[in-house]
Design a protein around this motif. Sequence first.
Motif, PDB file in Angstrom:
ATOM      1  N   LYS A   1      -6.855  12.935 -47.500  1.00 54.54           N
ATOM      2  CA  LYS A   1      -7.876  13.848 -48.012  1.00 54.54           C
ATOM      3  C   LYS A   1      -8.448  14.753 -46.926  1.00 54.54           C
ATOM      4  CE  LYS A   1     -12.359  13.910 -50.379  1.00 54.54           C
ATOM      5  NZ  LYS A   1     -13.430  13.078 -50.992  1.00 54.54           N
ATOM      6  N   GLN A   2      -8.751  14.181 -45.766  1.00 56.62           N
ATOM      7  CA  GLN A   2      -9.480  14.918 -44.734  1.00 56.62           C
ATOM      8  C   GLN A   2      -8.583  15.644 -43.733  1.00 56.62           C
ATOM      9  OE1 GLN A   2     -12.637  15.345 -44.839  1.00 56.62           O
ATOM     10  NE2 GLN A   2     -13.275  13.768 -46.315  1.00 56.62           N
ATOM     11  N   GLN A   3      -7.321  15.245 -43.622  1.00 64.95           N
ATOM     12  CA  GLN A   3      -6.397  15.858 -42.660  1.00 64.95           C
ATOM     13  C   GLN A   3      -6.999  15.910 -41.245  1.00 64.95           C
ATOM     14  OE1 GLN A   3      -3.062  17.095 -43.504  1.00 64.95           O
ATOM     15  NE2 GLN A   3      -3.618  15.709 -45.178  1.00 64.95           N
ATOM     16  N   PRO A   4      -7.286  14.761 -40.663  1.00 62.88           N
ATOM     17  CA  PRO A   4      -7.954  14.729 -39.362  1.00 62.88           C
ATOM     18  C   PRO A   4      -7.016  15.133 -38.215  1.00 62.88           C
ATOM     19  CG  PRO A   4      -7.260  12.532 -39.937  1.00 62.88           C
ATOM     20  CD  PRO A   4      -6.934  13.393 -41.131  1.00 62.88           C
ATOM     21  N   ASP A   5      -7.625  15.439 -37.086  1.00 61.78           N
ATOM     22  CA  ASP A   5      -6.863  15.688 -35.858  1.00 61.78           C
ATOM     23  C   ASP A   5      -6.625  14.384 -35.104  1.00 61.78           C
ATOM     24  OD1 ASP A   5      -6.937  18.716 -35.900  1.00 61.78           O
ATOM     25  OD2 ASP A   5      -9.093  18.271 -35.912  1.00 61.78           O
ATOM     26  N   ILE A   6      -7.592  13.470 -35.210  1.00 64.45           N
ATOM     27  CA  ILE A   6      -7.536  12.212 -34.470  1.00 64.45           C
ATOM     28  C   ILE A   6      -7.906  11.053 -35.393  1.00 64.45           C
ATOM     29  CG2 ILE A   6      -8.509  10.881 -32.532  1.00 64.45           C
ATOM     30  CD1 ILE A   6      -9.217  13.594 -31.242  1.00 64.45           C
ATOM     31  N   VAL A   7      -7.174   9.937 -35.266  1.00 67.01           N
ATOM     32  CA  VAL A   7      -7.525   8.706 -35.963  1.00 67.01           C
ATOM     33  C   VAL A   7      -7.777   7.635 -34.908  1.00 67.01           C
ATOM     34  CG1 VAL A   7      -6.756   6.894 -37.529  1.00 67.01           C
ATOM     35  CG2 VAL A   7      -6.178   9.289 -38.009  1.00 67.01           C
ATOM     36  N   LEU A   8      -8.980   7.069 -34.913  1.00 62.73           N
ATOM     37  CA  LEU A   8      -9.315   5.957 -34.023  1.00 62.73           C
ATOM     38  C   LEU A   8      -9.089   4.682 -34.809  1.00 62.73           C
ATOM     39  CD1 LEU A   8     -12.105   8.147 -33.061  1.00 62.73           C
ATOM     40  CD2 LEU A   8     -11.106   6.866 -31.171  1.00 62.73           C
ATOM     41  N   LEU A   9      -8.068   3.920 -34.428  1.00 57.16           N
ATOM     42  CA  LEU A   9      -7.519   2.877 -35.280  1.00 57.16           C
ATOM     43  C   LEU A   9      -7.532   1.515 -34.600  1.00 57.16           C
ATOM     44  CD1 LEU A   9      -5.879   2.071 -37.849  1.00 57.16           C
ATOM     45  CD2 LEU A   9      -3.827   2.780 -36.607  1.00 57.16           C
ATOM     46  N   ASP A  10      -8.193   0.560 -35.238  1.00 58.73           N
ATOM     47  CA  ASP A  10      -8.138  -0.830 -34.777  1.00 58.73           C
ATOM     48  C   ASP A  10      -6.800  -1.435 -35.209  1.00 58.73           C
ATOM     49  OD1 ASP A  10      -8.967  -3.263 -33.703  1.00 58.73           O
ATOM     50  OD2 ASP A  10      -9.839  -3.918 -35.600  1.00 58.73           O
ATOM     51  N   ILE A  11      -6.204  -2.240 -34.357  1.00 58.15           N
ATOM     52  CA  ILE A  11      -4.919  -2.850 -34.703  1.00 58.15           C
ATOM     53  C   ILE A  11      -5.103  -4.107 -35.540  1.00 58.15           C
ATOM     54  CG2 ILE A  11      -2.890  -4.029 -33.787  1.00 58.15           C
ATOM     55  CD1 ILE A  11      -2.812  -2.097 -31.531  1.00 58.15           C
TER      56      ILE A  11
ATOM     57  N   ALA B   1      -9.601  10.002 -23.300  1.00 62.38           N
ATOM     58  CA  ALA B   1      -8.548   9.868 -24.301  1.00 62.38           C
ATOM     59  C   ALA B   1      -8.585  11.021 -25.304  1.00 62.38           C
ATOM     60  CB  ALA B   1      -8.676   8.526 -25.027  1.00 62.38           C
ATOM     61  N   ILE B   2      -9.782  11.414 -25.707  1.00 67.50           N
ATOM     62  CA  ILE B   2      -9.940  12.544 -26.630  1.00 67.50           C
ATOM     63  C   ILE B   2      -9.371  13.811 -26.006  1.00 67.50           C
ATOM     64  CG2 ILE B   2     -11.603  14.067 -27.768  1.00 67.50           C
ATOM     65  CD1 ILE B   2     -11.369  11.416 -29.187  1.00 67.50           C
ATOM     66  N   GLN B   3      -9.654  14.023 -24.731  1.00 68.73           N
ATOM     67  CA  GLN B   3      -9.150  15.214 -24.038  1.00 68.73           C
ATOM     68  C   GLN B   3      -7.625  15.198 -23.954  1.00 68.73           C
ATOM     69  OE1 GLN B   3     -10.869  17.963 -23.118  1.00 68.73           O
ATOM     70  NE2 GLN B   3     -12.550  16.923 -24.197  1.00 68.73           N
ATOM     71  N   ARG B   4      -7.054  14.021 -23.709  1.00 67.12           N
ATOM     72  CA  ARG B   4      -5.590  13.930 -23.601  1.00 67.12           C
ATOM     73  C   ARG B   4      -4.912  14.299 -24.911  1.00 67.12           C
ATOM     74  NH1 ARG B   4      -6.639   9.306 -20.550  1.00 67.12           N
ATOM     75  NH2 ARG B   4      -6.283   7.951 -22.354  1.00 67.12           N
ATOM     76  N   VAL B   5      -5.389  13.718 -26.006  1.00 67.56           N
ATOM     77  CA  VAL B   5      -4.716  13.988 -27.281  1.00 67.56           C
ATOM     78  C   VAL B   5      -4.984  15.407 -27.763  1.00 67.56           C
ATOM     79  CG1 VAL B   5      -4.708  11.570 -27.959  1.00 67.56           C
ATOM     80  CG2 VAL B   5      -6.601  13.035 -28.682  1.00 67.56           C
ATOM     81  N   ALA B   6      -6.091  16.007 -27.303  1.00 71.45           N
ATOM     82  CA  ALA B   6      -6.372  17.391 -27.671  1.00 71.45           C
ATOM     83  C   ALA B   6      -5.385  18.341 -26.996  1.00 71.45           C
ATOM     84  CB  ALA B   6      -7.803  17.762 -27.273  1.00 71.45           C
ATOM     85  N   LYS B   7      -4.977  17.981 -25.777  1.00 70.67           N
ATOM     86  CA  LYS B   7      -4.062  18.846 -25.020  1.00 70.67           C
ATOM     87  C   LYS B   7      -2.609  18.676 -25.450  1.00 70.67           C
ATOM     88  CE  LYS B   7      -6.901  18.998 -20.824  1.00 70.67           C
ATOM     89  NZ  LYS B   7      -7.012  18.560 -19.403  1.00 70.67           N
ATOM     90  N   GLN B   8      -2.238  17.476 -25.836  1.00 69.33           N
ATOM     91  CA  GLN B   8      -0.841  17.216 -26.165  1.00 69.33           C
ATOM     92  C   GLN B   8      -0.736  16.322 -27.393  1.00 69.33           C
ATOM     93  OE1 GLN B   8       1.452  15.523 -22.992  1.00 69.33           O
ATOM     94  NE2 GLN B   8       3.389  15.760 -24.064  1.00 69.33           N
ATOM     95  N   LYS B   9      -0.262  16.906 -28.459  1.00 69.35           N
ATOM     96  CA  LYS B   9      -0.091  16.150 -29.697  1.00 69.35           C
ATOM     97  C   LYS B   9       0.957  15.050 -29.501  1.00 69.35           C
ATOM     98  CE  LYS B   9      -2.718  18.049 -32.942  1.00 69.35           C
ATOM     99  NZ  LYS B   9      -3.658  17.259 -33.770  1.00 69.35           N
ATOM    100  N   GLN B  10       0.663  13.873 -30.027  1.00 72.21           N
ATOM    101  CA  GLN B  10       1.627  12.782 -29.941  1.00 72.21           C
ATOM    102  C   GLN B  10       2.733  12.981 -30.978  1.00 72.21           C
ATOM    103  OE1 GLN B  10      -1.248   9.780 -30.671  1.00 72.21           O
ATOM    104  NE2 GLN B  10      -1.572   9.309 -28.527  1.00 72.21           N
TER     105      GLN B  10
ATOM    106  N   ASN C   1       0.659  14.636 -38.603  1.00 75.94           N
ATOM    107  CA  ASN C   1       0.192  15.767 -37.804  1.00 75.94           C
ATOM    108  C   ASN C   1      -1.160  15.458 -37.168  1.00 75.94           C
ATOM    109  OD1 ASN C   1      -1.321  15.761 -40.106  1.00 75.94           O
ATOM    110  ND2 ASN C   1      -0.694  17.809 -40.808  1.00 75.94           N
ATOM    111  N   PHE C   2      -1.410  14.161 -36.962  1.00 68.43           N
ATOM    112  CA  PHE C   2      -2.641  13.722 -36.310  1.00 68.43           C
ATOM    113  C   PHE C   2      -2.271  12.811 -35.145  1.00 68.43           C
ATOM    114  CE2 PHE C   2      -1.579  11.074 -39.955  1.00 68.43           C
ATOM    115  CZ  PHE C   2      -1.521   9.801 -39.410  1.00 68.43           C
ATOM    116  N   SER C   3      -3.184  12.705 -34.187  1.00 66.11           N
ATOM    117  CA  SER C   3      -2.981  11.794 -33.059  1.00 66.11           C
ATOM    118  C   SER C   3      -3.730  10.494 -33.331  1.00 66.11           C
ATOM    119  CB  SER C   3      -3.514  12.432 -31.769  1.00 66.11           C
ATOM    120  OG  SER C   3      -2.757  13.567 -31.420  1.00 66.11           O
ATOM    121  N   ILE C   4      -3.214   9.402 -32.762  1.00 63.02           N
ATOM    122  CA  ILE C   4      -3.847   8.095 -32.931  1.00 63.02           C
ATOM    123  C   ILE C   4      -4.302   7.569 -31.581  1.00 63.02           C
ATOM    124  CG2 ILE C   4      -3.512   5.689 -33.635  1.00 63.02           C
ATOM    125  CD1 ILE C   4      -1.373   6.638 -35.576  1.00 63.02           C
ATOM    126  N   ILE C   5      -5.520   7.072 -31.528  1.00 69.41           N
ATOM    127  CA  ILE C   5      -6.005   6.327 -30.370  1.00 69.41           C
ATOM    128  C   ILE C   5      -6.300   4.919 -30.876  1.00 69.41           C
ATOM    129  CG2 ILE C   5      -7.785   6.104 -28.595  1.00 69.41           C
ATOM    130  CD1 ILE C   5      -8.242   9.126 -28.797  1.00 69.41           C
TER     131      ILE C   5
END
Length: 248
Positions: free
Chosen positions: A45-55, A112-121, A75-79
């Motif tokens: 629904k939200q199409q985020p840029d970043i997902v902060l995900l607990d394993i 970590a936010i800065q890293r994924v902003a610069k380079q999409k995983q 099309n989102f990065s995961i931390i």
Amino acid sequence: MKAIIIDDEKRARISLAYILQEYCPEVTIVAECENLPEGIKAIRKQQPDIVLLDIEMPGHSGLELLDFFDENEVNFSIIFTTAYNEYALKAFKFSAVDYLLKPIIPEELADAIQRVAKQKQRFENFRAFKENLQQETLTKIAVPSGNTLLFLETNKIMYIKGEGAYSEVFCNDSTKQLVSRNLKNFEDILCSDSRFLRIHKSYIVNFNFVTAFNKSDGGSIELENKIQIPVSPDKSQTILDQIQIIKR
């Protein structure tokens, strides 16, 4: 940037949201979810840029997230946010996947936010990480080569030659890759695996490809492709021990 938090612990979600607001003003939290099904719906629904995900969550592991998406949908990065053991940290590092150890340190989150902003995983990063985490040994490693991230299968690596800040990785298909990691970095990651051993200041060898150990003339290892690799004098007994381990 839009972010979604997925964590089954309410306290963890509140803490992470607070840190993001204080240290990462460029990030807007668009959803907070307590389980994977909710997270999947929110991502679609939200199409985020970043997902902060607990394993580690009840019901579904965070690692299952990508099972619900096609490759072209990611099309989102995961931390990943986690409290994991040393082996898992190696899986994170050599799959080129971003992670944060709990409790979250604000400065590390901001980095970590800065890293994924610069380079999409890439989807391949997560696939390699999942494979590595589910095995007892690393099956695939991500290594930088110029502006490219290469994924190499560890069972195809014959030996690695160190060249200062760089290393050449030689594979059993006769290919070689020059990567911007020093040999110590490979030693720290691979040599906990019984297949690999640093036999010289400039070489790491995969003993699955060793055919002979010659102790004369300073010592050398012969590989299946007839390549001779020099051996440091103090490594002879270690090599003999390694050969016994491989034979078991």
